[in-house]
Design a protein around this motif. Structure first.
Motif, PDB file in Angstrom:
ATOM      1  N   PRO A 152       0.988  -1.356   0.026  1.00  9.60           N
ATOM      2  CA  PRO A 152      -0.102   0.041   0.073  1.00  9.60           C
ATOM      3  C   PRO A 152       0.860   1.188  -0.119  1.00  9.60           C
ATOM      4  N   LEU A 153       1.888   1.279   0.505  1.00  8.02           N
ATOM      5  CA  LEU A 153       2.817   2.550   0.777  1.00  8.02           C
ATOM      6  C   LEU A 153       3.447   2.632  -0.549  1.00  8.02           C
ATOM      7  N   ILE A 154       3.886   1.905  -1.574  1.00 12.64           N
ATOM      8  CA  ILE A 154       4.291   2.006  -2.749  1.00 12.64           C
ATOM      9  C   ILE A 154       3.102   2.744  -3.592  1.00 12.64           C
ATOM     10  N   PHE A 155       1.913   2.451  -3.384  1.00  8.64           N
ATOM     11  CA  PHE A 155       0.851   3.169  -4.241  1.00  8.64           C
ATOM     12  C   PHE A 155       0.554   4.663  -3.576  1.00  8.64           C
ATOM     13  N   ALA A 156       0.778   4.625  -2.136  1.00  6.16           N
ATOM     14  CA  ALA A 156       0.627   5.756  -1.653  1.00  6.16           C
ATOM     15  C   ALA A 156       1.685   6.952  -2.149  1.00  6.16           C
ATOM     16  N   ILE A 157       2.799   6.508  -2.582  1.00  2.33           N
ATOM     17  CA  ILE A 157       3.939   7.463  -2.810  1.00  2.33           C
ATOM     18  C   ILE A 157       3.783   8.499  -3.711  1.00  2.33           C
ATOM     19  N   ASN A 158       3.104   7.816  -4.865  1.00  2.00           N
ATOM     20  CA  ASN A 158       2.703   8.870  -5.995  1.00  2.00           C
ATOM     21  C   ASN A 158       1.910  10.066  -5.564  1.00  2.00           C
ATOM     22  N   PRO A 159       0.651   9.894  -4.961  1.00  2.00           N
ATOM     23  CA  PRO A 159      -0.263  10.982  -4.465  1.00  2.00           C
ATOM     24  C   PRO A 159       0.492  11.749  -3.537  1.00  2.00           C
ATOM     25  N   LEU A 160       1.322  11.238  -2.650  1.00  2.00           N
ATOM     26  CA  LEU A 160       1.715  11.898  -1.392  1.00  2.00           C
ATOM     27  C   LEU A 160       2.756  13.139  -2.185  1.00  2.00           C
ATOM     28  N   ILE A 161       3.685  12.511  -3.216  1.00  4.83           N
ATOM     29  CA  ILE A 161       4.506  13.193  -3.692  1.00  4.83           C
ATOM     30  C   ILE A 161       3.562  14.616  -4.484  1.00  4.83           C
ATOM     31  N   ALA A 162       2.545  14.251  -5.110  1.00  5.80           N
ATOM     32  CA  ALA A 162       1.669  15.440  -5.276  1.00  5.80           C
ATOM     33  C   ALA A 162       1.478  16.609  -4.427  1.00  5.80           C
ATOM     34  N   VAL A 163       1.144  15.728  -3.199  1.00  8.36           N
ATOM     35  CA  VAL A 163       0.830  16.599  -2.011  1.00  8.36           C
ATOM     36  C   VAL A 163       2.046  17.656  -1.704  1.00  8.36           C
ATOM     37  N   PHE A 164       2.987  17.173  -1.460  1.00  7.67           N
ATOM     38  CA  PHE A 164       4.309  17.744  -0.656  1.00  7.67           C
ATOM     39  C   PHE A 164       5.127  18.752  -1.858  1.00  7.67           C
TER      40      PHE A 164
ATOM     41  N   ASN B 137      -7.879  12.396 -11.828  1.00  9.16           N
ATOM     42  CA  ASN B 137      -8.470  11.938 -10.559  1.00  9.16           C
ATOM     43  C   ASN B 137      -7.454  11.290  -9.828  1.00  9.16           C
ATOM     44  N   THR B 138      -6.306  11.892  -9.551  1.00 11.95           N
ATOM     45  CA  THR B 138      -5.107  11.592  -9.044  1.00 11.95           C
ATOM     46  C   THR B 138      -5.307  10.436  -7.973  1.00 11.95           C
ATOM     47  N   LEU B 139      -6.277  10.789  -7.035  1.00 14.22           N
ATOM     48  CA  LEU B 139      -6.332   9.687  -5.846  1.00 14.22           C
ATOM     49  C   LEU B 139      -6.815   8.309  -6.302  1.00 14.22           C
ATOM     50  N   LEU B 140      -7.568   8.041  -7.370  1.00 12.77           N
ATOM     51  CA  LEU B 140      -8.118   6.875  -7.997  1.00 12.77           C
ATOM     52  C   LEU B 140      -7.034   5.997  -8.240  1.00 12.77           C
ATOM     53  N   TYR B 141      -5.644   6.661  -8.304  1.00 12.58           N
ATOM     54  CA  TYR B 141      -4.417   5.633  -8.328  1.00 12.58           C
ATOM     55  C   TYR B 141      -4.515   4.641  -6.955  1.00 12.58           C
TER      56      TYR B 141
ATOM     57  N   ILE C 267      -7.298  -2.100   4.876  1.00 16.37           N
ATOM     58  CA  ILE C 267      -6.093  -1.411   4.693  1.00 16.37           C
ATOM     59  C   ILE C 267      -5.984  -0.401   3.635  1.00 16.37           C
ATOM     60  N   SER C 268      -6.714  -0.771   2.572  1.00 12.68           N
ATOM     61  CA  SER C 268      -7.007   0.185   1.289  1.00 12.68           C
ATOM     62  C   SER C 268      -7.594   1.402   1.994  1.00 12.68           C
ATOM     63  N   PHE C 269      -8.806   1.250   2.693  1.00 21.50           N
ATOM     64  CA  PHE C 269      -9.451   2.727   3.217  1.00 21.50           C
ATOM     65  C   PHE C 269      -8.569   3.241   4.162  1.00 21.50           C
ATOM     66  N   ALA C 270      -7.720   2.454   4.947  1.00 20.88           N
ATOM     67  CA  ALA C 270      -7.067   3.268   5.842  1.00 20.88           C
ATOM     68  C   ALA C 270      -5.881   3.861   5.056  1.00 20.88           C
ATOM     69  N   VAL C 271      -5.354   3.562   4.288  1.00 18.13           N
ATOM     70  CA  VAL C 271      -4.266   4.226   3.316  1.00 18.13           C
ATOM     71  C   VAL C 271      -4.831   5.503   2.739  1.00 18.13           C
ATOM     72  N   TYR C 272      -6.134   5.365   2.102  1.00 19.27           N
ATOM     73  CA  TYR C 272      -6.886   6.387   1.596  1.00 19.27           C
ATOM     74  C   TYR C 272      -7.226   7.460   2.483  1.00 19.27           C
ATOM     75  N   ALA C 273      -7.621   7.163   3.714  1.00 22.44           N
ATOM     76  CA  ALA C 273      -7.745   8.221   4.924  1.00 22.44           C
ATOM     77  C   ALA C 273      -6.473   8.729   5.094  1.00 22.44           C
ATOM     78  N   LEU C 274      -5.493   8.056   5.056  1.00 17.18           N
ATOM     79  CA  LEU C 274      -4.276   8.839   5.491  1.00 17.18           C
ATOM     80  C   LEU C 274      -3.726   9.803   4.439  1.00 17.18           C
ATOM     81  N   VAL C 275      -4.006   9.579   3.084  1.00 12.12           N
ATOM     82  CA  VAL C 275      -3.546  10.299   2.235  1.00 12.12           C
ATOM     83  C   VAL C 275      -4.567  11.546   2.136  1.00 12.12           C
ATOM     84  N   LEU C 276      -5.704  11.250   2.255  1.00 12.84           N
ATOM     85  CA  LEU C 276      -6.648  12.449   2.242  1.00 12.84           C
ATOM     86  C   LEU C 276      -6.226  13.290   3.610  1.00 12.84           C
ATOM     87  N   ALA C 277      -6.054  12.876   4.507  1.00 10.94           N
ATOM     88  CA  ALA C 277      -5.431  13.576   5.930  1.00 10.94           C
ATOM     89  C   ALA C 277      -4.394  14.507   5.740  1.00 10.94           C
ATOM     90  N   CYS C 278      -3.050  13.747   4.864  1.00 13.20           N
ATOM     91  CA  CYS C 278      -1.936  14.388   4.397  1.00 13.20           C
ATOM     92  C   CYS C 278      -2.362  15.631   3.547  1.00 13.20           C
TER      93      CYS C 278
END
Ligand code: ATP
Ligand code: MG
Lengths: 323, 241
Positions: free
Chosen positions: B33-45, B59-63, B117-128
């Motif tokens: 899940p972290l691998i998939f979360a990296i891309n959107p997080l780069i967008a964030v930071f 729809n970047t987060l659909l990634y 896990i999917s929802f948790a990571v999604y929630a984490l990304v949204l929070a970030c």
């Protein structure tokens, strides 16, 4: 004991196997096997490596489909549709225990108790653990148990559902004498509770001690019966006579005695006398020896163990194979 | 045919107990899940507020839908062949359990943790995104319809990956081969969700409904088809009956 078991006792045999066979492609695992096992019987299924014992157990346990013949298991015809119903009434302890090593003993038993939908599971688990003397290890992960202890857990697992027919595939293989004796005592206990047991084993003394009847399989069924009957069928009865000094004329002593069919000298001062009925022959031989003035060391009935029977049959097979 | 809840639950519970004590599965569940979360997080930071326009297009987060496609496929691909390799399958198959019950228990045991896990990571990304992203970027990334799509497609994609993974698992004799095949089989789902995320495939309501219905049908059929393929003899002996 459940009332269902009592009812089924007068209905039909626990196992009835008619011309059963299984081959994997060209390879015949076993074929033309016929036998019946009564309720409450401990039935020994012997045979060399590769004889087809495990395949027979799996076939009767509905894990694999026979390629020929038919059978009833716990009173139910062995067909694919009856699989669930048959499996409900039997339990199998396979060659290797197959426990979930990361789970504790109790967790393993919980899982299987639920799979059998056992009522009052907590108590049943306690009973089963007590039966195999594992109560104090109930919380241990199975991966930390020794081979013998794992075997006991596998036995406890099979007891949970109170099966009508219990298949044990080499339950003592790899166990030390004490572990094996514990398993034997457990089997004796189950017999007393009326559980029908189908026991495959290589240990002939085990079969001899525990089993009411035995069958010897070597792809086909070589023989089946009570160990004592098999002994009689296969071996002529003999008396072994030992004297302090060799008899000068043994023929004059043994020839013509009642129930004596023949004799030969095994080594100096030891004679093997073939008899048709030792109850008649032994006193006559004794009298004749005394009359001849022989110094008798011993007169004994020769004893053939199940091992002798087994080796005799399997050697015959091997010779036929070589020819 | 009636399905015994107790037997399904027995398989499910046993699987969860095993996962908890199996570090390699826990690691796989955590790392992928972290691998998939990296891309959107780069967008964030990394992205300045000026890039908000281009983000608003896609729809970047659909990634992140790659998570429910890949994670359950891996777990499911292990589920049957793993037990077979441990030698624990034979005792289970000697119990009265039906193929359907066994498979449903296995499927749920893959489904519940991977969807969580999917929802948790999604929630984490949204929070970030909410906390760290430049205001323009955040509003470009938050989209109501994306949230709906995420909530709807996470379980649907997981279901599809699970049935494919279990089908592969029940036919394989090697854990690693099964997991590689399971991974491969989940790639089409990853590809589609990535293409939608980057607006190569343009998301529309019609497309969303169409895909959702298709996946729903596949998920229901999956159970039936895999159950029909379930062959005790093959699982025990390695050859077909
Ligand atoms: N899955 C299989 N595919 C092909 N042949 C098989 C299969 N399983 C068993 N056999 C063959 O069937 C025969 C009987 O095997 P089985 O395992 O039943 O013997 P066994 O009597 O249990 O032997 P052992 O005492 O070594 O456990 C052997 O020749 C074996 O190689
Ligand atoms: Mg065997």
């Amino acid at each position: 004991m459940s009332s269902g078991r009592l009812l089924s006792a007068d209905r039909s045999p626990a196992l009835s196997v008619r011309g059963l066979g299984k081959h994997f492609g060209e390879r015949v695992a076993f074929q033309d096997v016929f036998f019946e096992v009564g309720y409450g019987e401990v039935f020994g299924f012997l045979g060399p490596n590769g004889a087809g014992k495990t395949t027979t157990v799996r076939t009767l346990g509905t894990l694999i489909a026979p390629t020929s013949g038919s059978a009833t298991v716990a009173g139910i015809p062995l067909t694919a549709e009856n699989g669930v119903e048959i499996r409900r009434r039997i339990a199998i302890v396979p060659e290797s225990p197959g426990l979930y090593l990361r789970l504790s003993v109790t967790e393993n038993l919980e899982c299987f108790g639920d799979l059998y939908e056992t009522p009052g599971l907590k108590d049943r688990i306690q009973d089963a653990l007590r039966a195999v003397d594992m109560t104090d290890r109930a919380g241990d992960a199975c991966g930390t148990l020794s081979k013998g202890l794992r075997q006991r857990v596998a036995l406890a697992r099979a007891l949970l559902s109170d099966p009508e027919v219990l298949f044990l595939d080499e339950p003592t293989s790899g166990l030390d004498p004490v572990g094996a004796r514990d398993v034997h005592e457990l089997i004796d206990g189950l017999r007393n509770r009326g559980v029908t047991i189908f026991l495959t084993t290589h240990r002939l003394e085990e079969a001899e001690r525990l089993c009411d009847r035995v069958a010897i399989l070597n792809t086909t069924l070589r023989t089946i019966g009570w160990p004592a009957d098999l002994r009689e069928q296969l071996f002529a009865k003999t008396l072994v006579v030992r004297t302090l000094v060799p008899l000068p004329e043994p023929g004059r002593v043994f020839d013509g005695l009642p129930a004596v069919d023949g004799w030969h000298e095994r080594d100096s001062g030891a004679y093997v006398v073939s008899v048709s009925d030792s109850a008649i022959a032994a006193p006559a031989v004794t009298r004749a020896l005394v009359a001849a003035g022989a110094d008798v060391l011993s007169i004994s009935e020769s004893y053939h163990s199940l091992e002798d029977i087994y080796l005799e049959l399997i050697d015959e097979d091997n010779e036929v194979g070589r020819r | 045919m009636s399905v015994s809840r107790r037997r399904v639950r027995a398989v499910f519970r046993k699987e969860l107990r095993e996962y908890r004590r199996n570090t390699s599965i826990v690691a796989a569940m955590a790392v992928l899940p972290l691998i998939f979360a990296i891309n959107p997080l780069i967008a964030v930071f990394a992205l300045p507020a000026s890039s908000a326009d281009s983000l608003a297009q896609g729809n970047t987060l659909l990634y992140l839908l790659g998570i429910p496609a890949v994670v359950p496929a891996l777990i499911a691909a292990y589920s049957v062949v793993g037990e077979r390799q441990q030698g624990t399958l034979e005792p289970v198959l000697t119990t009265p359990i039906r193929g359907e019950e066994f498979l449903l228990g296995k499927a749920l045991a893959s489904f519940v943790p991977s969807v969580a896990i999917s929802f948790a990571v999604y929630a984490l990304v949204l929070a970030c995104v909410g906390v760290f992203a430049a205001p323009g970027v955040a509003s470009a990334l938050f989209k109501g319809r994306e949230l709906v799509a995420q909530v709807l497609f996470t379980p649907l994609l997981a279901g599809w990956s699970i049935w494919v993974g279990i089908a592969i698992s029940a036919r394989s004799s090697d854990v690693r081969v099964a997991q590689q095949l399971g991974m491969l089989a989940s790639l089409p789902s990853v590809a589609v969700s990535t293409l939608v995320a980057y607006d190569v495939i343009h998301a529309s309501l019609g497309l969303g409904i169409g895909l959702a219905v298709l996946l729903l049908v596949l998920d229901v059929l999956g159970w039936r088809i895999v159950s029909a393929m379930f062959d005790r003899e093959r699982l025990i002996t390695g050859s077909k009956s």
